[in-house]
Structure formats: C-alpha cells, structure tokens
Design a protein around this motif. Structure first.
Motif, PDB file in Angstrom:
ATOM      1  N   ASP A 230       0.853  -1.182   0.000  1.00 26.37           N
ATOM      2  CA  ASP A 230       0.000   0.000   0.000  1.00 26.37           C
ATOM      3  C   ASP A 230       0.896   1.242   0.000  1.00 26.37           C
ATOM      4  O   ASP A 230       1.496   1.579   1.029  1.00 26.37           O
ATOM      5  N   TRP A 231       0.977   1.909  -1.151  1.00 27.14           N
ATOM      6  CA  TRP A 231       1.894   3.023  -1.283  1.00 27.14           C
ATOM      7  C   TRP A 231       1.513   4.220  -0.418  1.00 27.14           C
ATOM      8  O   TRP A 231       2.315   5.142  -0.252  1.00 27.14           O
ATOM      9  N   SER A 232       0.312   4.207   0.132  1.00 24.60           N
ATOM     10  CA  SER A 232      -0.053   5.298   1.028  1.00 24.60           C
ATOM     11  C   SER A 232       0.579   5.139   2.413  1.00 24.60           C
ATOM     12  O   SER A 232       0.540   6.064   3.229  1.00 24.60           O
ATOM     13  N   ASP A 233       1.192   3.970   2.664  1.00 25.52           N
ATOM     14  CA  ASP A 233       1.840   3.712   3.953  1.00 25.52           C
ATOM     15  C   ASP A 233       3.256   4.285   3.913  1.00 25.52           C
ATOM     16  O   ASP A 233       4.245   3.571   3.703  1.00 25.52           O
ATOM     17  N   ARG A 234       3.345   5.562   4.120  1.00 24.72           N
ATOM     18  CA  ARG A 234       4.618   6.271   4.015  1.00 24.72           C
ATOM     19  C   ARG A 234       5.625   5.783   5.054  1.00 24.72           C
ATOM     20  O   ARG A 234       6.821   5.660   4.771  1.00 24.72           O
ATOM     21  N   ASP A 261       7.173   5.412 -10.525  1.00 22.50           N
ATOM     22  CA  ASP A 261       5.771   5.198 -10.166  1.00 22.50           C
ATOM     23  C   ASP A 261       5.505   3.778  -9.667  1.00 22.50           C
ATOM     24  O   ASP A 261       4.361   3.346  -9.576  1.00 22.50           O
ATOM     25  N   ASN A 283       1.864  10.270 -10.258  1.00 20.32           N
ATOM     26  CA  ASN A 283       1.890   8.867  -9.839  1.00 20.32           C
ATOM     27  C   ASN A 283       3.209   8.472  -9.185  1.00 20.32           C
ATOM     28  O   ASN A 283       3.388   7.315  -8.804  1.00 20.32           O
ATOM     29  N   LYS A 285       6.024   7.632  -6.644  1.00 22.58           N
ATOM     30  CA  LYS A 285       5.927   7.069  -5.299  1.00 22.58           C
ATOM     31  C   LYS A 285       6.927   7.686  -4.322  1.00 22.58           C
ATOM     32  O   LYS A 285       6.841   7.453  -3.115  1.00 22.58           O
ATOM     33  N   ASP A 287       9.047  10.836  -2.491  1.00 16.40           N
ATOM     34  CA  ASP A 287       9.196  12.249  -2.152  1.00 16.40           C
ATOM     35  C   ASP A 287      10.659  12.555  -2.462  1.00 16.40           C
ATOM     36  O   ASP A 287      11.557  12.258  -1.653  1.00 16.40           O
TER      37      ASP A 287
END
Length: 347
Positions: A230-234, A261, A283, A285, A287
């Motif tokens: 889950d790419w939102s799990d930084r 991406d 897109n 991934k 930062d």
C-alpha cells in the motif's frame, strides 16, 4: 547564510540514446541534449554539468585525444563541466562480464578506453569529479543458471577492470539496475561488490531503479516491501528505504536523483527496469527531496559528502517530453530542492 553550492547538479546526456532507435523513437543528438541542459534555469540556478555515455552516436569511445579535446571544448562552450562517464561494455564491441574469455577481454578493453578518456578530461580541466560506470552486461536470467559461478566470473572481470582503472586514477561504479545479472537485487549487488573486493569499486544508486529493489522485481526472495504494498503507507516505505540504504550506502559513490511510479518500463532494445518518471509525475511514489536524504545522509542524519555531484537520469522519457523546456526546468527545480536539503557550501 550562503546558498548550498555542492553537490553540483548534472544532467545525463545518454537518455537521448537509451531506449531510442531500433523501432522506437529517434535518437536525440548530443548537441541537442547539451543545448537543453544549458538552457534550463530556475531562479537563476542552472545545471553545473553533464554526465556522458561514451557510445555512438553521441561519442565514439575510440576517439583520439583530439576528439576528446573537441568534446571538452563543446561541453565547456555551453558553460558546463563533465562528471561521470558510462563505459560502453556491452556486446558487440564489449562483452558479458560473465561470458567467455573473449567476452570478458572485450569488456575490460572497453573499460580501459573509457578510463583513458576520463583521465584526459581530468587533465584538460573540465572534469574534477565523477566515476566510470559499468554493469555486468548480462541478464538476470542468464546469471540465474549458475548464481555462484556467474557471480565469481563477474567479480573476476570487475577486479581486472578495477586494476586497469586504478592505473588511470579512476573509480568504477556498478549500476544498481534490475535488468543486470548479478546486480538485479540489493543482495546480489552486495554479493558482487564484496566478491570484487577492490578499493576503487563502488555502487551507483539511481532512485528510480533502487525503488524496484524494494519490490523484489527479478528477485522476489529479496523484496523488502510486502507484495501488494500500500503506497499510502509512508512510514513503511521509509522503513524499507532505511534498510536498503543502510546496506548499500557504504558502497555508493555515484547518485542519480529520479522519480518512479512503482512500475517497470523498457523501450527499444532496453530491457524493462525501474521506470523513470517526470519529476512532478502525480503517480510518483517517491518524495524526491526527502528520499534522496536516505542516500545522501548516514544513519545519524549527517551528510556523507561521498560524491561531489548528483545527476538526473531521464532514460526512456518520450521525445515529446524531452524536447519541452518545462521538463528540464521541473527536473532542475527538483534537484535544487535536494541540494537545499542535503547539500553544503564551499567558498
């Protein structure tokens, strides 16, 4: 407070060739890559230099010293310096680092020619830092037929190449890219570097490629992030980057700023590898500025200053994007942010 002026900011010229031609898009000429690099400007800041691939049609590794001087003059004419160079070690002129005796001889000879050029550029005064980049010129599939034996062969070839590079006062950096056998995962890369065991052998990290190390492409057993991550799990991504960079940072002597991406991509004759995305790709991934810090700072957060320039590698960008001035200004802006956060000033 003085604005950071190190590491220097470079653009790669070989994206004008890599993935181009051979049924893909036309090659972008070396002169055009120089022109676009020199034209980019953000708040008065420009690129400091270029990293160059020593392969046709941009430059012939068999060039005479007069040809090397012309290259230096051409780059200097755009107000740029030269940093790292890419040795053209692939067949047919080169050969696989784990291939036949003749293959490996051709590989080492291409490194020798590249190191001669590197030294001449230093002597001319246009190249004060940078490495000569190599890879195994072999696929992960070929390597996997005999992992132990092939790693041993690659290391033997690299050692011979390192010894020749040392004669020219040069360091070699192995490219961490998932399409090269013996360096297609972070663990196999470390095994290859350890087996080579030369003080002038290091690692070239590219943020787009090393992100795929986390995913275990071409080496599922070596993945750091779980399947269907889950790419939102930084927080988990940062933990993965922390583990990856702790293992490879001690070897890292050349660094590419990039975006990815989370997918692989290949065009023309180039095998699929970590996709290079535009710096502002929605897109993406990474930062970019924050994640570059995992490579540019040690585990205590201190600057390593392990290399004096950083480079943007936009391999396999579409020509339509590469010929837009805004593309290079966006890239330069991203690199400036990296230097502002992780750079330093020298008078």
């Amino acid at each position: 407070m003085q604005q950071n002026n190190f590491p220097k900011l470079h653009n790669a010229t070989w994206p004008g060739i890599v993935g181009k031609g051979e049924g893909s898009e036309p090659v972008i000429a070396f002169d055009e890559m120089l022109k676009m690099t020199a034209a980019a400007e953000v708040d008065g800041v420009k690129f400091d230099g270029v990293d160059i691939g020593l392969f046709n049609p941009h430059f012939d590794v068999n060039s005479s010293d007069d040809g090397i001087k012309k290259l230096a003059d051409k780059v200097a004419g755009h107000g740029l310096e030269i940093g790292s160079l890419v040795a053209p070690i692939w067949p047919p002129d080169g050969g696989s680092a784990m291939g036949s005796a003749d293959d490996r001889k051709r590989f080492v000879e291409q490194v020798r020619k590249s190191c001669h050029i590197a030294k001449r550029l230093r002597e001319i005064g246009i190249r004060s830092h940078g490495i000569v980049r190599i890879d195994s010129a072999s696929s992960p599939e070929s390597w996997a037929k005999d992992p132990v034996g092939n790693t041993k062969l690659i290391a033997e070839t690299f050692r011979e190449a390192c010894d020749i590079a040392a004669d020219y006062g040069e360091k070699l950096a192995a490219e961490g890219e998932i399409c090269w056998g013996g360096m297609h995962s972070w663990k196999t890369m470390i095994d290859t570097l350890n087996a080579t065991d030369r003080p002038n052998m290091g690692f070239q990290a590219d943020m787009a490629h090393t992100l795929l190390y986390l995913m275990g492409y071409n080496a599922p057993g070596d993945r750091i992030l779980p399947a269907n991550f889950d790419w939102s799990d930084r927080a988990a991504l940062e933990d993965g980057l922390r583990k990856l960079t702790a293992a490879l940072r001690p070897w890292t002597i050349d660094f590419h700023v990039a975006q990815n991406d989370g997918t692989v991509h290949g065009t023309g004759s180039h095998d699929k590898t970590g996709r290079h995305c535009l710096a502002n790709d929605p897109n993406g991934k990474l930062d970019i500025a924050a994640d570059a810090g995992f490579w540019l700072r040690d585990e205590k957060g201190e600057l390593t200053k392990a290399f004096r320039h950083i480079c943007w590698d936009g391999c396999m960008f579409p020509n339509e994007k590469m010929t837009q001035p805004g593309t290079w200004n966006n890239i330069l802006a991203a690199m400036i942010k990296v230097r502002n956060q992780h750079g330093w000033y020298e008078a």
